[in-house]
Design a protein around this motif. Sequence first.
Motif, mmCIF file in Angstrom:
data_model
loop_
_atom_site.group_PDB
_atom_site.id
_atom_site.type_symbol
_atom_site.label_atom_id
_atom_site.label_comp_id
_atom_site.label_asym_id
_atom_site.label_seq_id
_atom_site.Cartn_x
_atom_site.Cartn_y
_atom_site.Cartn_z
ATOM 1 N N PRO A 165 0.811 -1.213 0.000
ATOM 2 C CA PRO A 165 0.000 0.000 0.000
ATOM 3 C C PRO A 165 0.843 1.262 0.000
ATOM 4 O O PRO A 165 1.970 1.271 0.500
ATOM 5 C CB PRO A 165 -0.792 -0.121 1.311
ATOM 6 N N ILE A 166 0.297 2.301 -0.571
ATOM 7 C CA ILE A 166 0.824 3.656 -0.448
ATOM 8 C C ILE A 166 -0.370 4.550 -0.137
ATOM 9 O O ILE A 166 -1.514 4.094 -0.156
ATOM 10 C CB ILE A 166 1.559 4.131 -1.724
ATOM 11 N N LYS A 167 -0.131 5.800 0.159
ATOM 12 C CA LYS A 167 -1.234 6.719 0.444
ATOM 13 C C LYS A 167 -2.146 6.826 -0.783
ATOM 14 O O LYS A 167 -1.704 7.224 -1.857
ATOM 15 C CB LYS A 167 -0.676 8.091 0.800
ATOM 16 N N GLY A 168 -3.399 6.397 -0.606
ATOM 17 C CA GLY A 168 -4.366 6.522 -1.683
ATOM 18 C C GLY A 168 -4.219 5.520 -2.800
ATOM 19 O O GLY A 168 -4.801 5.707 -3.870
ATOM 20 N N GLY A 169 -3.460 4.434 -2.572
ATOM 21 C CA GLY A 169 -3.313 3.467 -3.646
ATOM 22 C C GLY A 169 -2.385 2.335 -3.278
ATOM 23 O O GLY A 169 -2.214 1.988 -2.107
ATOM 24 N N CYS A 170 -1.761 1.763 -4.292
ATOM 25 C CA CYS A 170 -0.847 0.646 -4.058
ATOM 26 C C CYS A 170 0.151 0.554 -5.201
ATOM 27 O O CYS A 170 -0.006 1.177 -6.257
ATOM 28 C CB CYS A 170 -1.617 -0.672 -3.921
ATOM 29 N N VAL A 171 1.193 -0.236 -4.971
ATOM 30 C CA VAL A 171 2.191 -0.555 -5.992
ATOM 31 C C VAL A 171 2.242 -2.072 -6.114
ATOM 32 O O VAL A 171 2.330 -2.785 -5.111
ATOM 33 C CB VAL A 171 3.586 -0.011 -5.620
ATOM 34 N N LYS A 172 2.186 -2.556 -7.367
ATOM 35 C CA LYS A 172 2.269 -3.989 -7.624
ATOM 36 C C LYS A 172 3.536 -4.288 -8.416
ATOM 37 O O LYS A 172 3.874 -3.561 -9.347
ATOM 38 C CB LYS A 172 1.051 -4.465 -8.416
ATOM 39 N N ILE A 173 4.209 -5.353 -8.010
ATOM 40 C CA ILE A 173 5.436 -5.769 -8.700
ATOM 41 C C ILE A 173 5.352 -7.259 -8.995
ATOM 42 O O ILE A 173 5.031 -8.057 -8.105
ATOM 43 C CB ILE A 173 6.693 -5.472 -7.846
ATOM 44 N N GLU A 174 5.625 -7.614 -10.223
ATOM 45 C CA GLU A 174 5.698 -9.018 -10.628
ATOM 46 C C GLU A 174 7.088 -9.268 -11.198
ATOM 47 O O GLU A 174 7.566 -8.504 -12.042
ATOM 48 C CB GLU A 174 4.646 -9.327 -11.703
ATOM 49 N N LYS A 175 7.695 -10.347 -10.729
ATOM 50 C CA LYS A 175 9.011 -10.713 -11.271
ATOM 51 C C LYS A 175 8.984 -12.154 -11.762
ATOM 52 O O LYS A 175 8.526 -13.054 -11.064
ATOM 53 C CB LYS A 175 10.106 -10.554 -10.224
ATOM 54 N N THR A 176 9.481 -12.341 -12.980
ATOM 55 C CA THR A 176 9.745 -13.675 -13.501
ATOM 56 C C THR A 176 11.248 -13.782 -13.728
ATOM 57 O O THR A 176 12.006 -12.874 -13.372
ATOM 58 C CB THR A 176 8.988 -13.910 -14.816
ATOM 59 N N ASP A 177 11.671 -14.847 -14.339
ATOM 60 C CA ASP A 177 13.103 -15.039 -14.567
ATOM 61 C C ASP A 177 13.693 -13.948 -15.454
ATOM 62 O O ASP A 177 14.867 -13.596 -15.323
ATOM 63 C CB ASP A 177 13.362 -16.406 -15.209
ATOM 64 N N THR A 178 12.880 -13.403 -16.358
ATOM 65 C CA THR A 178 13.430 -12.478 -17.351
ATOM 66 C C THR A 178 12.773 -11.101 -17.378
ATOM 67 O O THR A 178 13.241 -10.214 -18.089
ATOM 68 C CB THR A 178 13.309 -13.084 -18.759
ATOM 69 N N HIS A 179 11.681 -10.909 -16.619
ATOM 70 C CA HIS A 179 10.972 -9.633 -16.684
ATOM 71 C C HIS A 179 10.553 -9.151 -15.288
ATOM 72 O O HIS A 179 10.278 -9.951 -14.392
ATOM 73 C CB HIS A 179 9.721 -9.735 -17.574
ATOM 74 N N LEU A 180 10.519 -7.839 -15.178
ATOM 75 C CA LEU A 180 10.009 -7.178 -13.986
ATOM 76 C C LEU A 180 8.898 -6.233 -14.445
ATOM 77 O O LEU A 180 9.123 -5.406 -15.341
ATOM 78 C CB LEU A 180 11.124 -6.385 -13.294
#
Length: 659
Positions: free
Chosen positions: A610-625
């Motif tokens: 979470p962040i103020k008023g929202g969120c941050v999503k992160i996905e990591k695979t072997d070759t991509h972020l």
Amino acid sequence: MTTNKLPRWIWYAGDFEIRQGLLQNFSREERGYDWPAYWYIDDCHKNVKFKREYDLQVPTTFVVHATGIGFVEVNEVKYPFGQEVTCQPGFNKIRVNVGNPNGLPAIYIEGEIIKSDEGWYCSNFVEEAPVGWSNLYMKKEQDPNKVYYETETCLPISKVSVAGGTLLDYGRAIFGSLAIPKLLTEEPITICYGESESEARDSQMCYYKQENVRKETNIRKRAFRYLFIPNVAPEAIEIYALHEYLPLNNQAIFVSDDSVMNRIWDISVETFTLCSGLFFIDGIKRDRWIWSGDAYQSYFINQYLFFDEDINKRTIMALRGQNEVKQHMNTIVDYSILWIIGIENHYMMSGDILFLEQVYSKMVTMMDYLEKQTNELGFIYGREKDWIFIDWSEMDKEGTLAAEQVLLLKAYKAMTVCGSILNQNIDHYLSRYEQLKANLMSYFWDEEKGAFIDSYVSGKRNVTRHANIFAVLFDFVDEEKKQQILKNVLLNENVTQITTPYFKFFEQDALCKLGQTGQVHEIILDYWGGMVEQEAVTFWEEYVPGESGEAIYEMYGDPFGKSLCHAWGASPIYLLGRYFAGIQPIRPGYETFLVDPKLDSFNQLSCTFPIKGGCVKIEKTDTHLVICTDREGGILRMNGKEQPLFANQAISVEIAAKV
């Protein structure tokens, strides 16, 4: 004149938190007796006056409900509580006097126009300020002198015959009371509680034990995982656990390809949730007190899990009490300092300038109290009955202590930041900051050792980790000295190791800040993973690698003195959110925020913070972020380069596969 604001219970600002904080700090129980906190504790004001003026266009009516005695006064005419009052068009001056010798004086006003919203002011007959209120008390039927918990009924996952009695395991930590739907013995029973099986089965030394229990006996709120009932067969008894909690919205998700790290995350969430309610408390079994040092770390963890601003504010106000300072928080000098520092962090998290305005005068009086125990060099020292704590670790505490000075320096910095936001004169704090910083480096920095020493008075030149960690965290040394501290202290096995999760929080924070996320990843797996190997369902107050058997439960000379569910044990939540996901506010309230992921330790990962008023999503695979946020103001930093993050526009970055 009309208003769409909802009515709510209102009171003198800070009084609800102070009153409930007092009750929280009186809730400790140990081996058959109650143990109120051993420091000075304020209570709420007992008589207050509410005021407001209305310029009405039409007649209107209202009714005042109160927790206490008193009266309503409209244009100098008095009315009793509970009676409908009519106001005519034109100017109306309304005053409500409430006294409550046994609790919090508060009011709830029903009316179409005249109602108890945040537009009211309240006086303690000395000072006047905007009223206090809470989202928890928006209904007339509620009493702000009570806490309304939700209840979850939990059944044991096992019930077995042991040593002539019955052992129940609920499989998780419970914080609540009991219900006994089945008891097939006419004799009263004894219930022994335990965070561990060993504690529950020790009917002499278990922290909680209730004797002479019958089916209808009222059983108070306690913390436990196990119950042992001596001399009762399993088929003769059923006991339900009634777990109590205040709902908190878990806004974070963390799943990786590392099953141990996933388990550490889950246990951290469970631990922190249990220790978070009306306030952040240290643990659910032993103390249940509001400790300022524990709370300081909880503010950071909260930022990456619940992002609940209200529990921060309630805890800050409860710790501080009324404006006059009579004693250090929890009797600990560094805990008073951490209280001030924590407010700056809360403002960076929330951007809540109204709360900052409310609490700033109490920051000033606390700083006044701290400055009265500084010497001619600006160094703070402990007075009689003061506790210079820092950590459960051997330190050279002869004379003034380096770690304490670094904390005080940060407090001066917090005063300049918060004061400047409120357009206050900060010249005094700036000059004290400069004096203290110069003397800190002159007296405590040891060039030969490349580190801060504990004390210059003793001549021992003893180096421990604590002052050096704080200096790194608060950016009080340049890059060259940071690298010296990293080499000579943090990576030096000859410097006494940290054994408490409390200071592990600060140590791992500093290591991450110095770019050592790979090492911190291994420390989390080793240290917190060590508790996982011991089948922990929550994280402990202290963990000493290598300890086994009954020794793992001992602390303070007590065989079951260690808390097995302690708020500061949940720090992996903060470390993973702040440094591995790399999310932090740059401007207050995340008006601008940074995402600087350091995820080389993971092959695959999916997380949301979470962040103020929202969120941050992160996905990591072997070759991509892939990074995505749902609000504006983000900056993505990758490989030393920065680019803007726009709301709901994912950025995909190709990365080298981990070898």
